[in-house]
Design an enzyme around this catalytic site. Sequence first.
Site, PDB file in Angstrom:
ATOM      1  NE  ARG A 126      -4.062  -1.980   1.868  1.00  0.00           N
ATOM      2  CZ  ARG A 126      -3.932  -3.101   2.591  1.00  0.00           C
ATOM      3  NH1 ARG A 126      -2.968  -3.194   3.475  1.00  0.00           N
ATOM      4  NH2 ARG A 126      -4.770  -4.089   2.420  1.00  0.00           N
ATOM      5  CD  GLU A 190       8.726  16.963 -23.092  1.00  0.00           C
ATOM      6  OE1 GLU A 190       8.111  17.929 -22.587  1.00  0.00           O
ATOM      7  OE2 GLU A 190       8.151  15.972 -23.584  1.00  0.00           O
ATOM      8  CE  LYS A 232       5.975  17.348 -13.979  1.00  0.00           C
ATOM      9  NZ  LYS A 232       6.177  16.078 -14.653  1.00  0.00           N
ATOM     10  NE  ARG A 247       1.093  17.072 -13.266  1.00  0.00           N
ATOM     11  CZ  ARG A 247       1.584  16.258 -12.337  1.00  0.00           C
ATOM     12  NH1 ARG A 247       1.128  16.285 -11.111  1.00  0.00           N
ATOM     13  NH2 ARG A 247       2.529  15.402 -12.635  1.00  0.00           N
ATOM     14  CG  ASN A 251      -1.156  18.399 -22.952  1.00  0.00           C
ATOM     15  OD1 ASN A 251      -0.386  17.447 -22.945  1.00  0.00           O
ATOM     16  ND2 ASN A 251      -2.323  18.387 -23.560  1.00  0.00           N
ATOM     17  CG  HIS A 254       2.898  17.272 -24.815  1.00  0.00           C
ATOM     18  ND1 HIS A 254       3.797  18.314 -24.754  1.00  0.00           N
ATOM     19  CD2 HIS A 254       3.532  16.206 -24.275  1.00  0.00           C
ATOM     20  CE1 HIS A 254       4.921  17.886 -24.176  1.00  0.00           C
ATOM     21  NE2 HIS A 254       4.791  16.625 -23.878  1.00  0.00           N
ATOM     22  CG  HIS A 258       0.165  13.205 -26.921  1.00  0.00           C
ATOM     23  ND1 HIS A 258      -0.458  13.832 -25.863  1.00  0.00           N
ATOM     24  CD2 HIS A 258       1.335  12.736 -26.444  1.00  0.00           C
ATOM     25  CE1 HIS A 258       0.322  13.738 -24.781  1.00  0.00           C
ATOM     26  NE2 HIS A 258       1.421  13.087 -25.114  1.00  0.00           N
TER      27      HIS A 258
END
Length: 362
Positions: A126, A190, A232, A247, A251, A254, A258
Amino acid sequence: MTAERVEEVTVELGPRAYQVLVGSSLLHLTGPRLASLGLRGRCGLVTSARVGALYRAPVEASLRAAGFEPTVVELPDGEEHKTLATLERLYDGLLAAGLERRSPLVAVGGGVVGDVAGFAAATLLRGIPILQVPTTLLAQVDASVGGKTGVNHRTGKNLLGAFHQPCGVIADVDVLRSLPRREYVAGLAEVVKYGLIGDPGLFALIERNLDALLRLESDLLVRVVAACVRQKAAVVAADEREETGARAVLNFGHTVGHGVEAVTEYRRYLHGEAVAIGMVAACRVSQALGLCAPGLVARVQGVLGRAGLPAELPAELRGPQLVAAMRTDKKVAGGKIRFVAIEDIGRTRLVELASSEIVNQL
Ligand SMILES: NC(=O)c1ccc[n+]([C@@H]2O[C@H](COP(=O)([O-])OP(=O)(O)OC[C@H]3O[C@@H](n4cnc5c(N)ncnc54)[C@H](O)[C@@H]3O)[C@@H](O)[C@H]2O)c1
Ligand SMILES: [Zn+2]
């Protein structure tokens, strides 16, 4: 003459806060860092065959010197092994080693190792602590910070995962020297992204010193990686679990990136290369919307091109397939794509667009 630098960035997450160390010759700090967090005894050292051959020994030695008893598990290299099957083998190895609730993991590798080991740490007993030691540029500036972990499902990337923040990150820029050139350059995309979305000083630094960056000059790399990590860290602190939308800025480039990866079946481009194409596309779309000055596209293309990254969407990829691929990207809200547009270097704006509106501008 400059002294060797180490930069320390804190990811401010209250009880889950942690430090990211960025510098050179840092691998020997692995054991002492974990010990300073009050951890001891058995631990798992997760790496890949390729990275392990290069960097396992100094990390293992550092752990032993600090009193840990590491059990090493080597995963196969490559995105195709970022699977539940690999994760299960990792569980097997770690449980056989008798790890307990406070036994830490150390992940030494690129984003694949970091994501798989991170997910194991999130779920084993856990949840156990994990120290990330990222060895690719992409993992140092992105994957190792922020607590996203997971593996791929046969129907899509990163569909199985958890948020689990590491207890620390050690980014040693020296290890980037053994990276294949193409991987390093892809990571630079990046880095450029961080400049574009929030740090004009970083973008200017990259523009001015690109040749030194391509020579992996140590001091400069430390500065640049730390600047990326700082950004970041700020975004993650503002939106730990991707709930507030803050956040989303990460992107940038992206959506199209993508799409390009998908229509080329993840074979033609490395992720960073597709993101480079996507960032230029995002600048073009922003220009067409009247959001940014016309000179921006050329400036961004200039840096990416000099770095050796693709900076143009090949004509044969502009079409209905790309539109469809972007529509299935997970950032879609209400049939529209939440697109990260750019107003100026360091300033972005979210706009909602149909995927065809994006492709039509390219
Ligand atoms: N968790 C996150 O927030 C996050 C963010 C971005 C990407 N990712 C994930 O990261 C993965 C991509 O990571 P990556 O680009 O680091 O790829 P990777 O982990 O596959 O590493 C690329 C290649 O470089 C080799 N390598 C790594 N370090 C090396 C070194 N120092 N010297 C020589 N070879 C080395 C690896 O063995 C591999 O062959 C993807 O699975 C992606 O989904 C995660
Ligand atoms: Zn990316």
